[in-house]
Write a protein that holds these residues in place. Structure first.
Motif, PDB file in Angstrom:
ATOM      1  N   LYS A 147      74.378  95.637  26.839  1.00  0.00           N
ATOM      2  CA  LYS A 147      73.249  94.852  27.294  1.00  0.00           C
ATOM      3  C   LYS A 147      73.582  93.380  27.137  1.00  0.00           C
ATOM      4  O   LYS A 147      74.063  92.952  26.081  1.00  0.00           O
ATOM      5  CB  LYS A 147      71.987  95.191  26.498  1.00  0.00           C
ATOM      6  N   CYS A 148      73.324  92.620  28.195  1.00  0.00           N
ATOM      7  CA  CYS A 148      73.602  91.195  28.163  1.00  0.00           C
ATOM      8  C   CYS A 148      72.447  90.460  27.500  1.00  0.00           C
ATOM      9  O   CYS A 148      71.279  90.709  27.798  1.00  0.00           O
ATOM     10  CB  CYS A 148      73.818  90.679  29.584  1.00  0.00           C
ATOM     11  N   ASN A 149      72.783  89.556  26.595  1.00  0.00           N
ATOM     12  CA  ASN A 149      71.746  88.805  25.896  1.00  0.00           C
ATOM     13  C   ASN A 149      71.294  87.585  26.692  1.00  0.00           C
ATOM     14  O   ASN A 149      70.347  86.907  26.314  1.00  0.00           O
ATOM     15  CB  ASN A 149      72.265  88.352  24.528  1.00  0.00           C
ATOM     16  N   ASP A 150      72.017  87.308  27.764  1.00  0.00           N
ATOM     17  CA  ASP A 150      71.660  86.140  28.572  1.00  0.00           C
ATOM     18  C   ASP A 150      70.696  86.494  29.689  1.00  0.00           C
ATOM     19  O   ASP A 150      69.726  85.790  29.943  1.00  0.00           O
ATOM     20  CB  ASP A 150      72.922  85.516  29.159  1.00  0.00           C
ATOM     21  N   CYS A 151      70.978  87.596  30.385  1.00  0.00           N
ATOM     22  CA  CYS A 151      70.120  87.972  31.505  1.00  0.00           C
ATOM     23  C   CYS A 151      69.493  89.351  31.291  1.00  0.00           C
ATOM     24  O   CYS A 151      68.880  89.896  32.194  1.00  0.00           O
ATOM     25  CB  CYS A 151      70.919  87.956  32.815  1.00  0.00           C
ATOM     26  N   ASP A 152      69.650  89.881  30.090  1.00  0.00           N
ATOM     27  CA  ASP A 152      69.069  91.185  29.758  1.00  0.00           C
ATOM     28  C   ASP A 152      69.499  92.272  30.737  1.00  0.00           C
ATOM     29  O   ASP A 152      68.750  93.190  31.026  1.00  0.00           O
ATOM     30  CB  ASP A 152      67.536  91.104  29.734  1.00  0.00           C
ATOM     31  N   ASN A 153      70.699  92.125  31.232  1.00  0.00           N
ATOM     32  CA  ASN A 153      71.214  93.119  32.160  1.00  0.00           C
ATOM     33  C   ASN A 153      71.928  94.223  31.391  1.00  0.00           C
ATOM     34  O   ASN A 153      72.770  93.951  30.543  1.00  0.00           O
ATOM     35  CB  ASN A 153      72.189  92.465  33.151  1.00  0.00           C
ATOM     36  N   GLU A 154      71.551  95.453  31.697  1.00  0.00           N
ATOM     37  CA  GLU A 154      72.198  96.583  31.043  1.00  0.00           C
ATOM     38  C   GLU A 154      73.218  97.191  31.991  1.00  0.00           C
ATOM     39  O   GLU A 154      72.932  97.424  33.160  1.00  0.00           O
ATOM     40  CB  GLU A 154      71.154  97.622  30.638  1.00  0.00           C
ATOM     41  N   PRO A 206      78.719  91.822  34.066  1.00  0.00           N
ATOM     42  CA  PRO A 206      79.109  91.817  35.483  1.00  0.00           C
ATOM     43  C   PRO A 206      78.139  91.018  36.338  1.00  0.00           C
ATOM     44  O   PRO A 206      78.406  90.769  37.520  1.00  0.00           O
ATOM     45  CB  PRO A 206      79.078  93.307  35.859  1.00  0.00           C
ATOM     46  N   LYS A 207      77.035  90.633  35.772  1.00  0.00           N
ATOM     47  CA  LYS A 207      76.020  89.918  36.540  1.00  0.00           C
ATOM     48  C   LYS A 207      76.152  88.408  36.377  1.00  0.00           C
ATOM     49  O   LYS A 207      76.141  87.663  37.348  1.00  0.00           O
ATOM     50  CB  LYS A 207      74.622  90.365  36.097  1.00  0.00           C
ATOM     51  N   CYS A 208      76.309  87.966  35.128  1.00  0.00           N
ATOM     52  CA  CYS A 208      76.392  86.531  34.884  1.00  0.00           C
ATOM     53  C   CYS A 208      77.692  86.154  34.163  1.00  0.00           C
ATOM     54  O   CYS A 208      77.891  85.020  33.782  1.00  0.00           O
ATOM     55  CB  CYS A 208      75.185  86.060  34.074  1.00  0.00           C
ATOM     56  N   GLN A 209      78.573  87.153  33.986  1.00  0.00           N
ATOM     57  CA  GLN A 209      79.869  86.928  33.350  1.00  0.00           C
ATOM     58  C   GLN A 209      79.719  86.332  31.950  1.00  0.00           C
ATOM     59  O   GLN A 209      80.587  85.596  31.488  1.00  0.00           O
ATOM     60  CB  GLN A 209      80.763  86.028  34.217  1.00  0.00           C
ATOM     61  N   SER A 210      78.633  86.656  31.312  1.00  0.00           N
ATOM     62  CA  SER A 210      78.443  86.138  29.967  1.00  0.00           C
ATOM     63  C   SER A 210      79.124  87.052  28.952  1.00  0.00           C
ATOM     64  O   SER A 210      79.214  88.257  29.149  1.00  0.00           O
ATOM     65  CB  SER A 210      76.948  86.034  29.666  1.00  0.00           C
ATOM     66  N   LYS A 236      78.057  87.165  25.920  1.00  0.00           N
ATOM     67  CA  LYS A 236      77.058  87.478  24.906  1.00  0.00           C
ATOM     68  C   LYS A 236      76.414  88.829  25.194  1.00  0.00           C
ATOM     69  O   LYS A 236      75.254  88.929  25.573  1.00  0.00           O
ATOM     70  CB  LYS A 236      75.997  86.371  24.857  1.00  0.00           C
ATOM     71  N   VAL A 237      77.226  89.865  25.057  1.00  0.00           N
ATOM     72  CA  VAL A 237      76.723  91.200  25.295  1.00  0.00           C
ATOM     73  C   VAL A 237      76.747  91.989  23.993  1.00  0.00           C
ATOM     74  O   VAL A 237      77.515  91.681  23.080  1.00  0.00           O
ATOM     75  CB  VAL A 237      77.565  91.933  26.360  1.00  0.00           C
ATOM     76  N   GLU A 238      75.904  92.968  23.924  1.00  0.00           N
ATOM     77  CA  GLU A 238      75.866  93.818  22.753  1.00  0.00           C
ATOM     78  C   GLU A 238      75.997  95.270  23.168  1.00  0.00           C
ATOM     79  O   GLU A 238      75.530  95.669  24.227  1.00  0.00           O
ATOM     80  CB  GLU A 238      74.561  93.617  21.992  1.00  0.00           C
ATOM     81  N   LYS A 239      76.655  96.025  22.328  1.00  0.00           N
ATOM     82  CA  LYS A 239      76.863  97.425  22.654  1.00  0.00           C
ATOM     83  C   LYS A 239      75.641  98.239  22.263  1.00  0.00           C
ATOM     84  O   LYS A 239      75.101  98.086  21.177  1.00  0.00           O
ATOM     85  CB  LYS A 239      78.099  97.941  21.914  1.00  0.00           C
ATOM     86  N   LEU A 240      75.233  99.083  23.187  1.00  0.00           N
ATOM     87  CA  LEU A 240      74.101  99.947  22.914  1.00  0.00           C
ATOM     88  C   LEU A 240      74.631 101.304  22.480  1.00  0.00           C
ATOM     89  O   LEU A 240      75.344 101.968  23.212  1.00  0.00           O
ATOM     90  CB  LEU A 240      73.236 100.101  24.164  1.00  0.00           C
ATOM     91  N   MET A 241      74.275 101.678  21.259  1.00  0.00           N
ATOM     92  CA  MET A 241      74.735 102.954  20.741  1.00  0.00           C
ATOM     93  C   MET A 241      73.550 103.861  20.482  1.00  0.00           C
ATOM     94  O   MET A 241      72.504 103.431  20.020  1.00  0.00           O
ATOM     95  CB  MET A 241      75.531 102.749  19.450  1.00  0.00           C
TER      96      MET A 241
END
Ligand SMILES: [Zn+2]
Length: 71
Positions: free
Chosen positions: A7-14, A29-33, A35-40
């Motif tokens: 999940k992206c912390n910038d655009c909340d894209n999963e 893949p949406k904003c190339q950020s 700042k992503v976190e792994k969803l487990m």
């Protein structure tokens, strides 16, 4: 294949990403950020009291699940 959900912390894209190294996080893949976190799944479900057989996820990242993070 090792496909993980992020999940992206910038655009909340999963998104799902095929990764081989759990140490590296794929860029959004949406904003190339980065700042992503792994969803487990382990984070989604709540532990019922005492812990039992914990899944072997290997080295956990510093910012794990729990109360909101700082930034
Ligand atoms: Zn993003």
């Amino acid at each position: 294949m090792p496909i993980y959900e992020y999940k992206c912390n910038d655009c909340d894209n999963e998104f799902e990403e095929l990764v081989f190294s759990q140490d590296e996080l794929p860029p959004c893949p949406k904003c190339q950020s980065k700042k992503v976190e792994k969803l487990m799944s382990a984070c989604a479900v709540q532990t019922e009291g005492s812990g039992g057989g914990m899944p072997d996820f290997g080295p956990m990242p510093s910012a794990g699940c729990g109360s909101g993070g700082g930034g």
